[in-house]
Design a protein around this motif. Structure first.
Motif, PDB file in Angstrom:
ATOM      1  N   ALA A   1      37.374  -5.382 -11.924  1.00 60.74           N
ATOM      2  CA  ALA A   1      36.252  -5.664 -12.500  1.00 60.74           C
ATOM      3  C   ALA A   1      35.739  -7.172 -11.992  1.00 60.74           C
ATOM      4  O   ALA A   1      34.575  -7.482 -12.267  1.00 60.74           O
ATOM      5  CB  ALA A   1      36.425  -5.537 -14.022  1.00 60.74           C
ATOM      6  N   TYR A   2      36.561  -7.792 -11.661  1.00 64.55           N
ATOM      7  CA  TYR A   2      36.382  -9.262 -11.548  1.00 64.55           C
ATOM      8  C   TYR A   2      35.349  -9.370 -10.043  1.00 64.55           C
ATOM      9  O   TYR A   2      34.439  -9.925  -9.626  1.00 64.55           O
ATOM     10  CB  TYR A   2      37.384 -10.261 -11.322  1.00 64.55           C
ATOM     11  CG  TYR A   2      37.694 -10.603 -12.727  1.00 64.55           C
ATOM     12  CD1 TYR A   2      38.054  -9.678 -13.515  1.00 64.55           C
ATOM     13  CD2 TYR A   2      37.664 -11.985 -13.000  1.00 64.55           C
ATOM     14  CE1 TYR A   2      38.284 -10.261 -14.974  1.00 64.55           C
ATOM     15  CE2 TYR A   2      38.189 -12.543 -14.271  1.00 64.55           C
ATOM     16  CZ  TYR A   2      38.316 -11.492 -15.489  1.00 64.55           C
ATOM     17  OH  TYR A   2      38.507 -11.950 -16.489  1.00 64.55           O
TER      18      TYR A   2
ATOM     19  N   ILE B   1      34.325   4.149 -10.016  1.00 72.03           N
ATOM     20  CA  ILE B   1      35.460   4.843 -10.372  1.00 72.03           C
ATOM     21  C   ILE B   1      36.813   3.722 -10.035  1.00 72.03           C
ATOM     22  O   ILE B   1      37.521   3.964 -10.883  1.00 72.03           O
ATOM     23  CB  ILE B   1      35.563   5.932  -9.037  1.00 72.03           C
ATOM     24  CG1 ILE B   1      34.512   7.002  -9.325  1.00 72.03           C
ATOM     25  CG2 ILE B   1      37.056   6.356  -9.055  1.00 72.03           C
ATOM     26  CD1 ILE B   1      34.219   7.736  -8.044  1.00 72.03           C
ATOM     27  N   THR B   2      36.565   2.856  -9.097  1.00 71.19           N
ATOM     28  CA  THR B   2      37.880   2.019  -9.167  1.00 71.19           C
ATOM     29  C   THR B   2      38.109   1.134 -10.187  1.00 71.19           C
ATOM     30  O   THR B   2      38.958   0.826 -10.447  1.00 71.19           O
ATOM     31  CB  THR B   2      37.866   1.243  -7.555  1.00 71.19           C
ATOM     32  OG1 THR B   2      36.363   0.741  -7.758  1.00 71.19           O
ATOM     33  CG2 THR B   2      38.028   2.128  -6.394  1.00 71.19           C
ATOM     34  N   VAL B   3      36.828   0.472 -10.600  1.00 75.28           N
ATOM     35  CA  VAL B   3      36.832  -0.150 -11.775  1.00 75.28           C
ATOM     36  C   VAL B   3      37.377   0.707 -13.153  1.00 75.28           C
ATOM     37  O   VAL B   3      38.096   0.016 -13.793  1.00 75.28           O
ATOM     38  CB  VAL B   3      35.381  -0.882 -12.131  1.00 75.28           C
ATOM     39  CG1 VAL B   3      35.372  -1.431 -13.425  1.00 75.28           C
ATOM     40  CG2 VAL B   3      34.913  -1.684 -11.105  1.00 75.28           C
ATOM     41  N   GLU B   4      37.069   1.718 -13.436  1.00 77.82           N
ATOM     42  CA  GLU B   4      37.551   2.415 -14.383  1.00 77.82           C
ATOM     43  C   GLU B   4      38.946   2.893 -14.284  1.00 77.82           C
ATOM     44  O   GLU B   4      39.695   2.802 -15.276  1.00 77.82           O
ATOM     45  CB  GLU B   4      36.684   3.672 -14.576  1.00 77.82           C
ATOM     46  CG  GLU B   4      35.401   3.282 -14.945  1.00 77.82           C
ATOM     47  CD  GLU B   4      35.072   2.640 -16.387  1.00 77.82           C
ATOM     48  OE1 GLU B   4      35.767   2.790 -17.311  1.00 77.82           O
ATOM     49  OE2 GLU B   4      34.253   1.467 -16.274  1.00 77.82           O
ATOM     50  N   LEU B   5      39.514   3.048 -13.056  1.00 73.94           N
ATOM     51  CA  LEU B   5      40.937   3.389 -12.657  1.00 73.94           C
ATOM     52  C   LEU B   5      41.737   1.920 -12.977  1.00 73.94           C
ATOM     53  O   LEU B   5      42.576   2.300 -13.787  1.00 73.94           O
ATOM     54  CB  LEU B   5      40.998   3.668 -11.365  1.00 73.94           C
ATOM     55  CG  LEU B   5      40.837   5.131 -10.882  1.00 73.94           C
ATOM     56  CD1 LEU B   5      41.145   5.301  -9.374  1.00 73.94           C
ATOM     57  CD2 LEU B   5      41.894   6.105 -11.773  1.00 73.94           C
TER      58      LEU B   5
ATOM     59  N   SER C   1      45.893   3.255  -1.862  1.00 74.47           N
ATOM     60  CA  SER C   1      45.507   4.269  -0.785  1.00 74.47           C
ATOM     61  C   SER C   1      44.054   3.755  -0.358  1.00 74.47           C
ATOM     62  O   SER C   1      43.630   3.954   0.818  1.00 74.47           O
ATOM     63  CB  SER C   1      45.607   5.409  -1.060  1.00 74.47           C
ATOM     64  OG  SER C   1      44.478   5.967  -2.146  1.00 74.47           O
ATOM     65  N   VAL C   2      43.263   3.269  -1.498  1.00 71.89           N
ATOM     66  CA  VAL C   2      41.846   2.830  -0.673  1.00 71.89           C
ATOM     67  C   VAL C   2      41.641   1.440  -0.600  1.00 71.89           C
ATOM     68  O   VAL C   2      41.028   0.752   0.226  1.00 71.89           O
ATOM     69  CB  VAL C   2      40.662   3.326  -1.617  1.00 71.89           C
ATOM     70  CG1 VAL C   2      40.858   5.081  -1.644  1.00 71.89           C
ATOM     71  CG2 VAL C   2      40.852   2.916  -3.261  1.00 71.89           C
ATOM     72  N   THR C   3      42.210   0.621  -1.649  1.00 73.83           N
ATOM     73  CA  THR C   3      42.089  -0.976  -1.261  1.00 73.83           C
ATOM     74  C   THR C   3      43.025  -1.588  -0.369  1.00 73.83           C
ATOM     75  O   THR C   3      42.795  -2.711  -0.165  1.00 73.83           O
ATOM     76  CB  THR C   3      41.955  -1.528  -2.711  1.00 73.83           C
ATOM     77  OG1 THR C   3      43.381  -1.372  -3.491  1.00 73.83           O
ATOM     78  CG2 THR C   3      40.958  -0.842  -3.506  1.00 73.83           C
ATOM     79  N   GLY C   4      44.230  -1.214  -0.393  1.00 74.63           N
ATOM     80  CA  GLY C   4      45.296  -1.593   0.452  1.00 74.63           C
ATOM     81  C   GLY C   4      46.206  -2.443  -0.538  1.00 74.63           C
ATOM     82  O   GLY C   4      47.062  -3.004  -0.033  1.00 74.63           O
ATOM     83  N   SER C   5      45.846  -2.785  -1.756  1.00 68.59           N
ATOM     84  CA  SER C   5      46.723  -3.767  -2.492  1.00 68.59           C
ATOM     85  C   SER C   5      47.101  -3.038  -3.765  1.00 68.59           C
ATOM     86  O   SER C   5      46.226  -2.044  -4.332  1.00 68.59           O
ATOM     87  CB  SER C   5      46.015  -5.328  -2.663  1.00 68.59           C
ATOM     88  OG  SER C   5      44.854  -5.052  -3.023  1.00 68.59           O
TER      89      SER C   5
END
Lengths: 171, 327, 372
Positions: C79-80, C106-110, C149-153
Motif C-alpha cells: 500500500a505504501y 490485487i497485491t495491495v489487498e492480499l 512469487s510475483v514481487t520477489g520478497s
C-alpha cells in the motif's frame, strides 16, 4: 469562509503555476517566480494535478484562526510539516486538512516565518493530534511552536543538538 | 523404625513420582499445545520429543543464578524453594490407593488448604523480592486472586465434609464406593446442586494454581512474565515445577472430593490406576483450557469470585444443609 | 479527571512499558504513571527505530527512494508502494495501463489480508490467547508465498514502479490466489465461532477503549479505528484512486466505538478484501504492465503534490515539494498509526493496565511506520 478573514483570492498566480506545470513558460519568467515567494491569499488548485483543492497562505498569527474555522467546518488535521526555503531565508509550515467522511475536499494552509526567528503559534489546542506533528516539526526543523505544551525531543535522541531537516544540515 | 522407613520411602517415592510427572507434564503441555495449534510440538530430542524434559532440565540446571541488584537476596532465593516445599508437603496426605497413602490424617482436607496458601505466599515473596515493578504487580494480583478464590473453594469443600462427615481424604473416597452414581459429583440425592459445585470447585482450583485463563500472576502480554520475570535457571525451574505440582494437587483434590478418588466407576478393581486416570484427565482438561481461552482481567476474575462463585457456594451450602436435615 | 485528583493524594508509581515488552510488538515505549492497577497517565515515547526516511527522500533520486517504502510499514508495504507510485504519477501525469492497476489492487489487498491476519493473531495474543496466532500465521504464510512469487520478497516489498509494476503476474499466481481465497473464506466464520463469541474475549473488548468519532477527528485517526467509531470513511471510497471505483465492495462500519468494534471492522475488512481480489481477478484485462511512455528521467514540475491511499492501518498520505530536479525538495510521509496512537494518552486515562494494553492492541500498531 476563509475569504472573510481578509485573504484575497489569487487569480494570476493560478495561471502562473499552471503554466509552470505545463512547462510552457520561458526561463525568464521561471526565474522571476523563484525570486519572490508567494503572497498571502487563497489559491484554488487542480485536484487531479495537485491532490488538494484549496491552497491558502496566511500570516503566522492567522494560523490558529484558520484551524478554528476549518475545525468548525468539521475537517480533520491530517499532518503538519515544515519546508526549509534556505534561499528565501524562510521556513514554511504546511498544514493539511481534509474531511473524514462526507465530501472530498482537501485544504492546505501554509504560512512563512523568518528563518532567524521561526515562531508560530500552536494549533494543538484546536486539534489534539497536532501536538505530535508540531513536536516533530520543532525537533526536525527547529520551528518554535509558541504555546506548545511539550516541546521535547521525540523521534531523535534526547541529547542531539541539530535540526536534520534543515537544508544547511550537512550529512 | 517402621516410621522411619515409611518417611524415607515417602520421600523417595514422592520425589521420583513428582520429578517424573513434573517433567512430563511439561512435555504433555507442549505437545498438546502443539497439536491444538496445528503444529507438532517438541520432536527433535528423542522419539516424539520424549527426552525434551531432560534437555530442558539440564539447561535450567546449568544456568547461573543471577540475583538482580535491587532484589532482596534472601527472600529472592527462598521464594522458589518455599513454593516447591509447599507443593511437596501437599502430597503427604493424598490417598493414591486405599492403602497407598503416605500419611493418613483425620484432618487431611484442612492440612491441604493450609499448606496450599503458602503457594500464594511464595508468589508474593518472589514478586516483592525481585525488586521489579512488574513482579510486584503480579505478586499483589496473585494474592488478591488467592484470597478471592479460597473462599468459594473452602465453602464448597465444607459441603462435601457435611455430606461425608469426615475430613479424612481416604474416608471421603470410601464413602463414594460402588457404582459411579455414588460419586459426589452425581450425588443428586445428597444435594441437588452437586454437579455445579463440582464445576465451581474445579474453576476455583484452576484460579488457585494460577493457570490460564486465570494466570494473571504471569500475564505475559501485560507483565512480561509476572513474578518470574527476574528468575532464571533453577529459580524459574522450581516455580514451573511448583506450578505443575499444584496442578496435580488441584486435579487430585477434585478427583478425591467429587470423582471418587481410587474408586472404579463400576465398583470393580478399585485402585491407584483409577485415581491416576481421573487425575490426568483433569490435568489434560486444564491444559486444554489454557490453549483455548484468552486471559481474563483482574476485575473480571474478582467479579467472578465475589459476585458469582461466593454467593453460589453459600446457596449451595444452605441447600446441602437442607437436604441433610430433610432427607 | 476525579481519578487524577485522587491520585495526587495517593501514592502513584511509574511503570516503564517497553521499549522491549511483549505487548508493544516492537520498540515502542510507554511511560505509565499508575495508581495501583489504574493508569493515571500513559505517555508513548517514540523514536527507537527512527531512520529519518524523510531526509533520505531529499537525498535520493525519485527512483532510489523506492526501497524505503517497503521499510516503513512492514505489514502493508505494498500500500505504501501504491502511495508513492500514485504521488509521482499525479505529479508527472503518467498514465498507468489497466492491467497494472488491477495487479496493484490485487497485491495491495492480499497485503492487507495478511496484515489483518497477523493483527488478528497478535491481538488475541495480547489478550492471552496463544492459539489463534498459529492459525492466522498458517494462512498468512500462503499469502507471503503468493506475493513472493510475483514481487520477489516476502515482507519489504519494492514492487511498484512509476507507471506500472515491476513484474507481470503469471497463471500460477492467479490460480494460487483463487485457491487461497477459497481456502480462507470458510476460515473467517470459524475464527468468529472460536474466538469472537468467546465469553472472556467479549468481557475484554466490549465497552473497553471508547473513542468517540469527534476524538478521532481531532487526532486525525483513520482506518479501522475511525470506522470502529461509526464514521464511514475509507480513502478507497471517499477519494477513489486506481481501479477501486470499478470494484464493488462495502466499507464495514461499527458504531460501538470500543475495542470490539475495531476488531469487527478488521474481521469484516478481510471479507471485503477477498471480494475485491476475486472481482479484480475476474476483470483483469490483458496488456502491458508498465506505461510505455513513462519518462526515464524524472523531474516533476515545481510545486506541492499530495496523494493518499488506504493502507491496512488507515490513511497513508505523501506530500512532496518538488523543485523540478531529480530529487525531492521535501518529502513528507504521513503514517496512519502515528496519528492513531496520539490519542492513546487521552483515551487511556483511568483505564486498567490490562484494558489499556488490549486497547493498544486494537489500534494495530506498527512501530517502524510511526517512527519513520
Amino acid at each position: 469562509m476563509l475569504a472573510s478573514e481578509g485573504l484575497p483570492p489569487q487569480k494570476e498566480v493560478v495561471e502562473e503555476v499552471q503554466a509552470a506545470e505545463e512547462g510552457e513558460v520561458d526561463p525568464k519568467a521561471k526565474k522571476k517566480e523563484e525570486e519572490k515567494p508567494r503572497e498571502n491569499g487563497l489559491l484554488e488548485t487542480d485536484y487531479a494535478k495537485r491532490g488538494f483543492h484549496l491552497d491558502v497562505q496566511v500570516n503566522p498569527d492567522q494560523v490558529v484562526r484558520s484551524a478554528e474555522i476549518l475545525d468548525s467546518e468539521g475537517m480533520t488535521m491530517e499532518m503538519v510539516t515544515g519546508v526549509d526555503w534556505l534561499k528565501d531565508g524562510q521556513f514554511e509550515i504546511v498544514y493539511d486538512y481534509s474531511f473524514t467522511g462526507g465530501e472530498l475536499f482537501r485544504v492546505v494552509v501554509r504560512c512563512r516565518v523568518d528563518r532567524e526567528k521561526p515562531d508560530v503559534p500552536t494549533i494543538s489546542e484546536v486539534f489534539g493530534g497536532a501536538n505530535w506533528h508540531e513536536r516533530e516539526t520543532w525537533e526536525l526543523f527547529g520551528i518554535n511552536f509558541v504555546g506548545h505544551p511539550q516541546l521535547e525531543r521525540f523521534l531523535l535522541p534526547d541529547d542531539c543538538d541539530y535540526y536534520p531537516l534543515r537544508k544547511d544540515f550537512k550529512l | 523404625m517402621d516410621e522411619l522407613i515409611r518417611i524415607l520411602s515417602y520421600f523417595v517415592g514422592i520425589a521420583a513420582f513428582l520429578g517424573l510427572n513434573l517433567a512430563y507434564l511439561g512435555w504433555v503441555e507442549r505437545k498438546g499445545a502443539g497439536h491444538i495449534q496445528r503444529r507438532i510440538g517438541p520432536k527433535d530430542v528423542g522419539p516424539y520429543g520424549l527426552l525434551q524434559p531432560l534437555a530442558d532440565g539440564l539447561k535450567l540446571m546449568s544456568k547461573q543464578l543471577v540475583v538482580p541488584d535491587n532484589a532482596d537476596r534472601l527472600l529472592y532465593m527462598s521464594a522458589p524453594v518455599l513454593a516447591m516445599v509447599a507443593t511437596v508437603i501437599l502430597f503427604v496426605t493424598i490417598p493414591w490407593g486405599e492403602n497407598l497413602v503416605p500419611r493418613e490424617f483425620d484432618y487431611g482436607l484442612i492440612m491441604i488448604f493450609a499448606v496450599a496458601s503458602a503457594a500464594g505466599l511464595s508468589i508474593l515473596l518472589g514478586g516483592w523480592a525481585s525488586g521489579n515493578k512488574y513482579s510486584l504487580i503480579a505478586g499483589t494480583r496473585a494474592v488478591s486472586q488467592s484470597v478471592a478464590f479460597e473462599i468459594p473453594m473452602l465453602i464448597t469443600a465444607i459441603t462435601i465434609v457435611m455430606i461425608t462427615g469426615t475430613m479424612n481424604l481416604n474416608e471421603i473416597i470410601r464413602s463414594q464406593s460402588g457404582m459411579f452414581w455414588n460419586w459426589n459429583v452425581f450425588a443428586l440425592d445428597k444435594s441437588i446442586l452437586m454437579p455445579i459445585s463440582f464445576l465451581v470447585f474445579f474453576v476455583c482450583s484452576m484460579a488457585e494454581i494460577n493457570r490460564a485463563p486465570f494466570d494473571l500472576g504471569e500475564a505475559e502480554s501485560e507483565l512480561v512474565a509476572g513474578y518470574i520475570t527476574e528468575y532464571g535457571g533453577m529459580g524459574f525451574g522450581l516455580f514451573m515445577m511448583a506450578e505443575y505440582g499444584n496442578m496435580m494437587i488441584g486435579a487430585s483434590l477434585t478427583t478425591i472430593l467429587f470423582l471418587g478418588g481410587w474408586q472404579c466407576p463400576f465398583g470393580l478393581f478399585p485402585g491407584p490406576h483409577w485415581f491416576l486416570l481421573k487425575m490426568y484427565f483433569l490435568i489434560w482438561t486444564i491444559v486444554w483450557i489454557r490453549w483455548t481461552y484468552p486471559r481474563t482481567t483482574l476485575w473480571g476474575l474478582l467479579n467472578l469470585s465475589w459476585k458469582y462463585l461466593i454467593p453460589f457456594s453459600l446457596v449451595n451450602l444452605l441447600v446441602t444443609a437442607l437436604f441433610i436435615k430433610v432427607f | 479527571m476525579t481519578l487524577l485528583a485522587q491520585s495526587q493524594l495517593q501514592e502513584t508509581f511509574e511503570l516503564n512499558i517497553g521499549p522491549q515488552h511483549p505487548a508493544t510488538h516492537g520498540v515502542l515505549r510507554v511511560k505509565v504513571i499508575m495508581d495501583g492497577e489504574y493508569i493515571v497517565k500513559a505517555e508513548p515515547v517514540l523514536g527507537y527505530i527512527h531512520r529519518m526516511h524523510e531526509k533520505m527522500g531529499e537525498n535520493r533520486t525519485w527512483n532510489q527512494f523506492w526501497p524505503n517504502l517497503g521499510r516503513l510499514d512492514y505489514l502493508s508495504a505494498i500500500a505504501y508502494n501504491h502511495g508513492y507510485a500514485g504521488l509521482l504519477e499525479r505529479a508527472m501525469g503518467i498514465e498507468v495501463p489497466e492491467r497494472a492497476e488491477y495487479i496493484r489492487v490485487i497485491t495491495v489487498e492480499l497485503n492487507r489480508l495478511q496484515s489483518h491476519l497477523l493483527w488478528f493473531g497478535a491481538f488475541i495474543l495480547d489478550l492471552g490467547g496463544f492459539t489463534p496466532l498459529m492459525y492466522a500465521f498458517d494462512e498468512r504464510e500462503q499469502i507471503l508465498d503468493l506475493l513472493e512469487s510475483v514481487t520477489g520478497s516476502r515482507l519489504t516489498y519494492c514492487y511498484f514502479r512509476f507507471g506500472g509494476v515491476y513484474n507481470d503476474v503469471d497463471d500460477d499466481f492467479i490460480t494460487g490466489t483463487r485457491a487461497f481465497i477459497k481456502r480462507l473464506r470458510p476460515q473467517i466464520p470459524m475464527y468468529h465461532d472460536l474466538v469472537t463469541k468467546n465469553v472472556i474475549l467479549m468481557e475484554r473488548l466490549v465497552d473497553i477503549g471508547h473513542i468517540s468519532a469527534d476524538m478521532c477527528r481531532k487526532y486525525g485517526a483513520t482506518g479501522p479505528v475511525l470506522r470502529g467509531s461509526g464514521v464511514n470513511f475509507d480513502i478507497r471510497k471517499n477519494e477513489p484512486y486506481s481501479v477501486y471505483p470499478e470494484l464493488d465492495f462495502d466499507v464495514p462500519v461499527y458504531h460501538e466505538c470500543d475495542s470490539m468494534a475495531r476488531y469487527m471492522v478488521r474481521m469484516d475488512e478481510m471479507e471485503q478484501s477477498m471480494r475485491i481480489i476475486e472481482q479484480a481477478l475476474d476483470k483483469m484485462p490483458d496488456g502491458p504492465v508498465k506505461a510505455e511512455k513513462a519518462p526515464k528521467i524524472l523531474k516533476p514540475p515545481k510545486g506541492d503534490y499530495h496523494f493518499a491511499v488506504e493502507a491496512a492501518r488507515g490513511t497513508f498520505s505523501m506530500r512532496t515539494v518538488s523543485d523540478a530536479t531529480n530529487t525531492s525538495y521535501r518529502m513528507r510521509l504521513r503514517s496512519p498509526t502515528y496519528s492513531n496512537l496520539s490519542l492513546f494518552e487521552e483515551a487511556s486515562r483511568g483505564m486498567l493496565l490490562s484494558d489499556a494494553l488490549a486497547f493498544m492492541g486494537s489500534l494495530d500498531l506498527v512501530i517502524p511506520e510511526m517512527d519513520r
